[in-house]
Design a protein around this motif. Sequence first.
Motif, PDB file in Angstrom:
ATOM      1  N   GLN A 244     -30.550  38.516 -29.925  1.00 40.75           N
ATOM      2  CA  GLN A 244     -30.455  39.223 -28.840  1.00 40.75           C
ATOM      3  C   GLN A 244     -29.026  38.901 -27.867  1.00 40.75           C
ATOM      4  OE1 GLN A 244     -33.480  40.856 -25.877  1.00 40.75           O
ATOM      5  NE2 GLN A 244     -32.047  42.450 -25.157  1.00 40.75           N
ATOM      6  N   SER A 245     -28.890  38.183 -27.627  1.00 40.69           N
ATOM      7  CA  SER A 245     -27.628  37.394 -27.372  1.00 40.69           C
ATOM      8  C   SER A 245     -26.276  37.433 -28.737  1.00 40.69           C
ATOM      9  CB  SER A 245     -28.241  35.984 -26.854  1.00 40.69           C
ATOM     10  OG  SER A 245     -28.203  35.095 -27.728  1.00 40.69           O
ATOM     11  N   CYS A 246     -26.580  37.162 -29.614  1.00 41.13           N
ATOM     12  CA  CYS A 246     -25.587  37.305 -30.628  1.00 41.13           C
ATOM     13  C   CYS A 246     -25.345  39.513 -30.764  1.00 41.13           C
ATOM     14  CB  CYS A 246     -25.631  37.493 -31.823  1.00 41.13           C
ATOM     15  SG  CYS A 246     -25.960  35.130 -31.659  1.00 41.13           S
ATOM     16  N   TYR A 247     -24.294  40.318 -30.359  1.00 41.37           N
ATOM     17  CA  TYR A 247     -23.644  40.932 -30.487  1.00 41.37           C
ATOM     18  C   TYR A 247     -22.202  41.449 -30.007  1.00 41.37           C
ATOM     19  CZ  TYR A 247     -23.828  41.762 -25.356  1.00 41.37           C
ATOM     20  OH  TYR A 247     -22.803  41.507 -24.117  1.00 41.37           O
ATOM     21  N   TYR A 248     -21.685  42.193 -30.728  1.00 38.75           N
ATOM     22  CA  TYR A 248     -20.224  42.520 -30.996  1.00 38.75           C
ATOM     23  C   TYR A 248     -19.277  43.888 -29.771  1.00 38.75           C
ATOM     24  CZ  TYR A 248     -15.293  42.602 -31.706  1.00 38.75           C
ATOM     25  OH  TYR A 248     -13.918  42.443 -32.327  1.00 38.75           O
ATOM     26  N   ASP A 249     -19.408  43.258 -28.836  1.00 32.39           N
ATOM     27  CA  ASP A 249     -18.655  44.481 -27.749  1.00 32.39           C
ATOM     28  C   ASP A 249     -17.279  45.164 -28.512  1.00 32.39           C
ATOM     29  OD1 ASP A 249     -20.688  43.438 -25.816  1.00 32.39           O
ATOM     30  OD2 ASP A 249     -19.639  42.462 -24.574  1.00 32.39           O
ATOM     31  N   LYS A 250     -18.245  46.790 -28.103  1.00 30.30           N
ATOM     32  CA  LYS A 250     -16.952  47.436 -28.232  1.00 30.30           C
ATOM     33  C   LYS A 250     -15.912  48.219 -27.044  1.00 30.30           C
ATOM     34  CE  LYS A 250     -17.812  49.062 -32.881  1.00 30.30           C
ATOM     35  NZ  LYS A 250     -17.826  49.838 -34.295  1.00 30.30           N
ATOM     36  N   TYR A 251     -15.197  48.209 -27.197  1.00 30.60           N
ATOM     37  CA  TYR A 251     -14.577  48.711 -26.326  1.00 30.60           C
ATOM     38  C   TYR A 251     -15.110  49.633 -25.622  1.00 30.60           C
ATOM     39  CZ  TYR A 251     -10.787  50.103 -22.412  1.00 30.60           C
ATOM     40  OH  TYR A 251     -10.144  50.147 -21.291  1.00 30.60           O
ATOM     41  N   GLU A 252     -15.644  50.987 -26.523  1.00 29.26           N
ATOM     42  CA  GLU A 252     -15.932  52.035 -25.661  1.00 29.26           C
ATOM     43  C   GLU A 252     -17.420  51.834 -25.587  1.00 29.26           C
ATOM     44  OE1 GLU A 252     -14.379  51.153 -28.533  1.00 29.26           O
ATOM     45  OE2 GLU A 252     -12.915  52.510 -29.279  1.00 29.26           O
ATOM     46  N   ASP A 253     -17.911  50.801 -26.023  1.00 23.94           N
ATOM     47  CA  ASP A 253     -19.497  50.629 -25.479  1.00 23.94           C
ATOM     48  C   ASP A 253     -19.453  50.152 -23.737  1.00 23.94           C
ATOM     49  OD1 ASP A 253     -20.035  51.332 -27.441  1.00 23.94           O
ATOM     50  OD2 ASP A 253     -20.723  49.528 -28.530  1.00 23.94           O
ATOM     51  N   LEU A 254     -18.226  49.820 -23.378  1.00 25.68           N
ATOM     52  CA  LEU A 254     -17.887  48.518 -22.460  1.00 25.68           C
ATOM     53  C   LEU A 254     -17.100  49.910 -21.094  1.00 25.68           C
ATOM     54  CD1 LEU A 254     -16.374  45.199 -23.367  1.00 25.68           C
ATOM     55  CD2 LEU A 254     -18.692  45.787 -22.242  1.00 25.68           C
ATOM     56  N   HIS A 255     -16.961  50.679 -21.837  1.00 28.68           N
ATOM     57  CA  HIS A 255     -15.903  51.698 -20.932  1.00 28.68           C
ATOM     58  C   HIS A 255     -15.986  53.204 -21.319  1.00 28.68           C
ATOM     59  CE1 HIS A 255     -13.266  48.885 -19.080  1.00 28.68           C
ATOM     60  NE2 HIS A 255     -13.680  48.553 -20.555  1.00 28.68           N
ATOM     61  N   PRO A 256     -17.246  53.491 -20.988  1.00 30.83           N
ATOM     62  CA  PRO A 256     -17.855  54.583 -21.565  1.00 30.83           C
ATOM     63  C   PRO A 256     -17.196  56.616 -20.971  1.00 30.83           C
ATOM     64  CG  PRO A 256     -19.981  54.082 -20.354  1.00 30.83           C
ATOM     65  CD  PRO A 256     -17.936  53.589 -20.161  1.00 30.83           C
ATOM     66  N   ASN A 257     -16.171  55.980 -20.139  1.00 27.03           N
ATOM     67  CA  ASN A 257     -15.522  56.997 -19.349  1.00 27.03           C
ATOM     68  C   ASN A 257     -14.745  58.294 -19.851  1.00 27.03           C
ATOM     69  OD1 ASN A 257     -17.373  57.003 -16.873  1.00 27.03           O
ATOM     70  ND2 ASN A 257     -16.238  55.428 -16.178  1.00 27.03           N
ATOM     71  N   GLY A 258     -14.834  57.019 -21.246  1.00 27.21           N
ATOM     72  CA  GLY A 258     -14.226  57.379 -22.275  1.00 27.21           C
ATOM     73  C   GLY A 258     -12.624  57.266 -21.781  1.00 27.21           C
ATOM     74  N   CYS A 259     -11.272  58.677 -22.516  1.00 23.91           N
ATOM     75  CA  CYS A 259     -10.062  58.246 -22.489  1.00 23.91           C
ATOM     76  C   CYS A 259      -9.214  58.360 -21.212  1.00 23.91           C
ATOM     77  CB  CYS A 259      -9.294  58.560 -23.372  1.00 23.91           C
ATOM     78  SG  CYS A 259      -7.620  57.345 -24.074  1.00 23.91           S
ATOM     79  N   ASP A 260      -9.686  57.750 -19.887  1.00 22.34           N
ATOM     80  CA  ASP A 260      -9.077  57.979 -18.044  1.00 22.34           C
ATOM     81  C   ASP A 260      -7.505  56.910 -18.923  1.00 22.34           C
ATOM     82  OD1 ASP A 260      -8.644  57.700 -16.070  1.00 22.34           O
ATOM     83  OD2 ASP A 260      -9.597  57.171 -15.302  1.00 22.34           O
ATOM     84  N   THR A 261      -6.407  57.468 -18.293  1.00 19.21           N
ATOM     85  CA  THR A 261      -5.112  56.925 -17.903  1.00 19.21           C
ATOM     86  C   THR A 261      -4.618  56.591 -16.747  1.00 19.21           C
ATOM     87  OG1 THR A 261      -4.229  58.719 -19.266  1.00 19.21           O
ATOM     88  CG2 THR A 261      -4.706  56.882 -21.359  1.00 19.21           C
ATOM     89  N   SER A 262      -5.242  57.328 -16.423  1.00 14.41           N
ATOM     90  CA  SER A 262      -4.884  56.933 -14.876  1.00 14.41           C
ATOM     91  C   SER A 262      -4.187  55.590 -14.418  1.00 14.41           C
ATOM     92  CB  SER A 262      -5.655  57.506 -13.886  1.00 14.41           C
ATOM     93  OG  SER A 262      -6.708  57.141 -13.681  1.00 14.41           O
ATOM     94  N   SER A 263      -4.496  54.764 -15.058  1.00 16.33           N
ATOM     95  CA  SER A 263      -4.175  53.541 -13.878  1.00 16.33           C
ATOM     96  C   SER A 263      -4.625  52.118 -14.850  1.00 16.33           C
ATOM     97  CB  SER A 263      -4.830  53.242 -12.920  1.00 16.33           C
ATOM     98  OG  SER A 263      -4.661  51.490 -12.459  1.00 16.33           O
TER      99      SER A 263
END
Length: 122
Positions: free
Chosen positions: A21-40
């Motif tokens: 359970q502790s061995c996984y690979y974070d993907k950017y999209e999973d960590l930031h589910p709000n999509g492509c917010d380029t405001s800042s």
Amino acid sequence: MSLKLGKLFGVLLFVLAVGFQSCYYDKYEDLHPNGCDTSSITYAAHIKPIMDEQCGGCHNSSYNQQPLLTSYDECKSAVEAGSVVDRIERPENDPSIMPPSGKMNQCRISFIKVWKSQGFKQ
């Protein structure tokens, strides 16, 4: 004897379950589910995770593939010079596209371009 074997099996099963359970690979999209917010866009929140996941395996001091892309200054310099954007925006069939595993998704490319246009916020 059977009780000891059962306890041993239970402990082993628990250790394996926790370990897997502790061995996984974070993907950017999973960590930031709000999509492509380029405001800042900032280096720490957006650019570093992309560079670490997509570029850091080769563009580091151990492998020494230029440009190095492991720090804020290295990434800023390479993006400012245009080499990063040039390579990540190439067509899928271009042998010089980066990363070599395949084209980055458009959101990640946008983050890098907007990071530059917003003044390379840390």
